[in-house]
Write a protein that holds these residues in place. Structure first.
Motif, PDB file in Angstrom:
ATOM      1  N   PHE A  31      35.199  46.876  22.417  1.00 24.08           N
ATOM      2  CA  PHE A  31      35.421  48.090  21.638  1.00 24.08           C
ATOM      3  C   PHE A  31      36.869  48.503  21.870  1.00 24.08           C
ATOM      4  N   VAL A  32      37.659  48.531  20.792  1.00 26.95           N
ATOM      5  CA  VAL A  32      39.093  48.805  20.907  1.00 26.95           C
ATOM      6  C   VAL A  32      39.362  50.252  20.494  1.00 26.95           C
ATOM      7  N   VAL A  33      40.063  50.974  21.359  1.00 27.35           N
ATOM      8  CA  VAL A  33      40.424  52.365  21.086  1.00 27.35           C
ATOM      9  C   VAL A  33      41.937  52.451  20.945  1.00 27.35           C
ATOM     10  N   PHE A  34      42.405  52.840  19.770  1.00 30.02           N
ATOM     11  CA  PHE A  34      43.815  53.122  19.549  1.00 30.02           C
ATOM     12  C   PHE A  34      43.988  54.644  19.640  1.00 30.02           C
ATOM     13  N   SER A  35      44.859  55.083  20.510  1.00 30.93           N
ATOM     14  CA  SER A  35      45.107  56.519  20.675  1.00 30.93           C
ATOM     15  C   SER A  35      46.580  56.798  20.414  1.00 30.93           C
ATOM     16  N   THR A  36      46.862  57.752  19.505  1.00 33.36           N
ATOM     17  CA  THR A  36      48.259  58.017  19.150  1.00 33.36           C
ATOM     18  C   THR A  36      48.446  59.457  18.705  1.00 33.36           C
ATOM     19  N   ASN A  37      49.639  59.994  18.945  1.00 32.54           N
ATOM     20  CA  ASN A  37      49.977  61.315  18.393  1.00 32.54           C
ATOM     21  C   ASN A  37      50.926  61.167  17.209  1.00 32.54           C
ATOM     22  N   MET A  38      51.023  59.920  16.714  1.00 36.55           N
ATOM     23  CA  MET A  38      51.824  59.655  15.526  1.00 36.55           C
ATOM     24  C   MET A  38      50.906  59.543  14.309  1.00 36.55           C
ATOM     25  N   LEU A  65      28.234  39.659  38.466  1.00 40.85           N
ATOM     26  CA  LEU A  65      27.587  40.751  37.749  1.00 40.85           C
ATOM     27  C   LEU A  65      28.438  42.005  37.900  1.00 40.85           C
ATOM     28  N   CYS A  66      28.894  42.565  36.776  1.00 37.34           N
ATOM     29  CA  CYS A  66      29.853  43.674  36.793  1.00 37.34           C
ATOM     30  C   CYS A  66      29.433  44.773  35.818  1.00 37.34           C
ATOM     31  N   HIS A  67      30.016  45.948  36.016  1.00 39.68           N
ATOM     32  CA  HIS A  67      29.966  46.978  34.986  1.00 39.68           C
ATOM     33  C   HIS A  67      30.788  46.483  33.797  1.00 39.68           C
ATOM     34  N   ARG A  68      30.465  46.994  32.615  1.00 35.41           N
ATOM     35  CA  ARG A  68      31.309  46.630  31.475  1.00 35.41           C
ATOM     36  C   ARG A  68      32.749  47.034  31.777  1.00 35.41           C
ATOM     37  N   PRO A  69      33.712  46.139  31.560  1.00 36.48           N
ATOM     38  CA  PRO A  69      35.094  46.426  31.967  1.00 36.48           C
ATOM     39  C   PRO A  69      35.791  47.432  31.057  1.00 36.48           C
ATOM     40  N   THR A  70      36.768  48.104  31.616  1.00 39.42           N
ATOM     41  CA  THR A  70      37.664  48.982  30.864  1.00 39.42           C
ATOM     42  C   THR A  70      39.095  48.590  31.183  1.00 39.42           C
ATOM     43  N   VAL A  71      39.870  48.285  30.151  1.00 40.24           N
ATOM     44  CA  VAL A  71      41.282  47.934  30.323  1.00 40.24           C
ATOM     45  C   VAL A  71      42.109  48.941  29.537  1.00 40.24           C
ATOM     46  N   VAL A  72      43.085  49.549  30.205  1.00 38.30           N
ATOM     47  CA  VAL A  72      43.953  50.535  29.566  1.00 38.30           C
ATOM     48  C   VAL A  72      45.382  50.019  29.603  1.00 38.30           C
ATOM     49  N   ASN A 111      36.904  41.690  27.355  1.00 35.67           N
ATOM     50  CA  ASN A 111      35.736  41.218  26.615  1.00 35.67           C
ATOM     51  C   ASN A 111      34.454  41.800  27.186  1.00 35.67           C
ATOM     52  N   CYS A 112      33.568  42.227  26.308  1.00 35.85           N
ATOM     53  CA  CYS A 112      32.277  42.846  26.640  1.00 35.85           C
ATOM     54  C   CYS A 112      32.438  44.286  27.114  1.00 35.85           C
ATOM     55  N   GLY A 113      33.637  44.840  27.000  1.00 35.06           N
ATOM     56  CA  GLY A 113      33.871  46.208  27.437  1.00 35.06           C
ATOM     57  C   GLY A 113      34.725  46.984  26.461  1.00 35.06           C
ATOM     58  N   VAL A 114      35.651  47.765  27.010  1.00 40.32           N
ATOM     59  CA  VAL A 114      36.486  48.663  26.216  1.00 40.32           C
ATOM     60  C   VAL A 114      37.954  48.377  26.505  1.00 40.32           C
ATOM     61  N   LEU A 115      38.742  48.258  25.440  1.00 35.36           N
ATOM     62  CA  LEU A 115      40.191  48.095  25.556  1.00 35.36           C
ATOM     63  C   LEU A 115      40.846  49.320  24.927  1.00 35.36           C
ATOM     64  N   ILE A 116      41.620  50.048  25.713  1.00 37.00           N
ATOM     65  CA  ILE A 116      42.272  51.281  25.242  1.00 37.00           C
ATOM     66  C   ILE A 116      43.767  51.031  25.095  1.00 37.00           C
ATOM     67  N   ILE A 117      44.275  51.200  23.888  1.00 36.25           N
ATOM     68  CA  ILE A 117      45.713  51.132  23.628  1.00 36.25           C
ATOM     69  C   ILE A 117      46.201  52.576  23.564  1.00 36.25           C
ATOM     70  N   ALA A 122      46.374  32.996  33.738  1.00 38.03           N
ATOM     71  CA  ALA A 122      45.577  34.221  33.843  1.00 38.03           C
ATOM     72  C   ALA A 122      45.254  34.670  32.420  1.00 38.03           C
ATOM     73  N   GLY A 123      44.042  35.114  32.217  1.00 38.96           N
ATOM     74  CA  GLY A 123      43.649  35.568  30.893  1.00 38.96           C
ATOM     75  C   GLY A 123      44.413  36.811  30.483  1.00 38.96           C
ATOM     76  N   PRO A 124      44.696  36.993  29.191  1.00 42.30           N
ATOM     77  CA  PRO A 124      45.396  38.191  28.712  1.00 42.30           C
ATOM     78  C   PRO A 124      44.488  39.414  28.761  1.00 42.30           C
ATOM     79  N   VAL A 125      45.067  40.579  28.459  1.00 44.51           N
ATOM     80  CA  VAL A 125      44.325  41.839  28.597  1.00 44.51           C
ATOM     81  C   VAL A 125      43.058  41.843  27.759  1.00 44.51           C
ATOM     82  N   GLN A 126      43.109  41.298  26.542  1.00 48.57           N
ATOM     83  CA  GLN A 126      41.924  41.352  25.687  1.00 48.57           C
ATOM     84  C   GLN A 126      40.826  40.429  26.186  1.00 48.57           C
ATOM     85  N   MET A 127      41.187  39.365  26.878  1.00 49.03           N
ATOM     86  CA  MET A 127      40.166  38.473  27.449  1.00 49.03           C
ATOM     87  C   MET A 127      39.472  39.149  28.626  1.00 49.03           C
TER      88      MET A 127
END
Length: 432
Positions: free
Chosen positions: A313-320, A227-234, A264-270, A256-261
């Motif tokens: 939930f995927v977040v793309f962050s860019t200054n381009m 049982l975990c908090h929803r994960p955040t991967v940056v 899962n069930c959380g937030v992935l920040i690019i 080992a599972g990749p970053v998006q795996m």
């Protein structure tokens, strides 16, 4: 894979109940027998209940497996520790365990099946979470944002899909992206230690990503899930295309599972999208299907394709410029695009005040006005939200070097400006 209308969904969807017999376990008996033998070889001798704890299976399941291993003379009872049996591996068992370890060295908690994993991930998808204004304001209270931006962010989170944060450097995109998981901070999800498919093992639980929730869950819950908090991967500039597929270890011979795996069930920040080691178009092409259909395809070493849920939930962050990074087809799949711009004078003053409070410094509103004057008139710089924090950090670092308590005044701020900006861009003395 489609959602099963009979499944429970919500912020917390319970895992399958604790299997009480091998018939209830969703992985093959032979795999479990081999796993128990490897655990015994590497960690034994130990008591029966130590075996149960290490394998993360019920005592009834372990006892069924033990009877089979004992019958084949691969392990034996060597005595009693209180009311518990002491289990040891036999010489025949050692030989068999060494053979098994040459094929696959995984000897951790029993995995769940890929089918069970996929079903559980969909039950606790971020799409099932409802976000409302009060939750957003509370989670983002530490940021200085206008109501329109907060509303757009909340709307994006309710989609459970993806968002494109773009704008000039120093405008706070990364800070906003990092704050979004706080909206989901009180949610709990179940993460498996590992997943089994055709005898292959993919580890999923990562203590660097998955934070255990204080409550261990129902007593009769399946201990193969945490049982975990929803994960955040940056991920930032270090991201490569290889990181988006299964990571096979040639020594241990499991994956080992990749970053998006892991996300899962959380937030992935690019973060800093467009500056990765993988070309933007290559990354976008890789994720056209996952973002659209919420499924991803991973490949085992032998070439077998696996269908994995893409529920984050995927977040793309860019200054381009997003239009230069992605084509219209891809941008259509990211239905929320938010430009994070430089601060207004009012917002800049509030950021300055809050930064002073955070660092325990006396706040002088006139000093903030003078800083705005210097940035706009002398340096021709926009009011980037990062400037108050960066300049006050310079003041504090200089004070630490000099062995003094930091003081924020016109003199120390001028020194910070001269240090921070490029040579020839310095402010000199603030205007009287």
């Amino acid at each position: 894979m489609e959602n099963d209308p009979g499944l429970e969904t919500g912020a917390l969807a319970g895992p399958p109940h604790l299997p009480q017999s091998i018939a209830d376990v969703d992985v093959p008996r032979s795999f479990l027998e081999e796993l128990l033998l490897k655990i015994l070889y590497l960690s034994g001798p130990f008591t029966f209940f130590d075996w149960v704890r290490l394998a993360r299976l019920s005592k009834d399941v372990v006892d069924e497996l033990f009877q089979r291993l004992r019958k084949e003379q691969l392990c034996e009872v060597t005595g009693m520790v209180g009311n518990d049996r002491q289990i040891a591996i036999t010489s025949q068992g050692r030989s068999r365990a060494r053979e098994l370890l040459s094929w696959n060295q995984y000897a951790g908690p029993a995995p769940v099946s890929l089918e069970t994993y996929a079903r559980q991930v969909r039950r606790q998808s971020v799409r099932n979470v409802e976000v409302h204004p009060a939750i957003m304001r509370n989670a983002l209270a530490h940021l200085v944002l206008d109501d329109q931006t907060v509303t757009r962010l909340g709307t994006a989170l309710n989609s459970g899909g993806s968002i494109f944060l773009h704008g000039p450097t120093g405008s706070g995109k990364t800070t906003i992206a990092a704050a979004l998981p706080r909206v989901l901070a009180d949610d709990r999800v179940w993460i498996p230690f590992a997943v089994e498919i055709d005898g292959q093992v993919i580890t999923v639980f990562d203590p660097l990503v998955h934070q255990n929730f204080p409550d261990s869950g129902p007593v009769k819950s399946d201990p193969r899930w945490v049982l975990c908090h929803r994960p955040t991967v940056v991920v930032g500039g270090e991201l490569t295309i290889e990181m988006l597929d299964l990571q096979f270890n040639a020594v241990t011979r499991f994956y080992a599972g990749p970053v998006q795996m892991k996300a899962n069930c959380g937030v992935l920040i690019i973060d800093d999208f467009g500056r990765q080691r993988v070309r933007p178009e290559e990354l976008l092409n890789r994720w056209v299907v996952p973002l659209d259909r919420r499924i991803d395809f991973l490949t085992l070493a032998g070439g077998k394709k696996l269908e994995i849920p893409f529920e984050m939930f995927v977040v793309f962050s860019t200054n381009m410029n997003p239009a230069e990074l992605a084509d219209a087809a891809f941008l259509r799949r990211i239905q929320t695009k938010i430009k994070v711009d430089v601060a207004s004078e009012e917002q800049f003053r509030e950021i300055f005040r809050r930064t002073c409070d955070e660092r325990g410094l006396r706040h002088d509103p006139k000093l903030a006005d003078e800083l705005i004057e210097i940035l706009q008139r002398k340096l021709s710089e926009p009011l980037r939200p990062c400037y108050p924090r960066d300049l006050i950090n310079q003041v504090c670092w200089a004070a630490r070097y000099e062995g003094q308590s930091p003081v924020l005044d016109r003199e120390t701020l001028t020194r910070a400006i001269d240090t921070y900006f490029l040579s020839g861009q310095g402010a000199g003395a603030p205007k009287e």
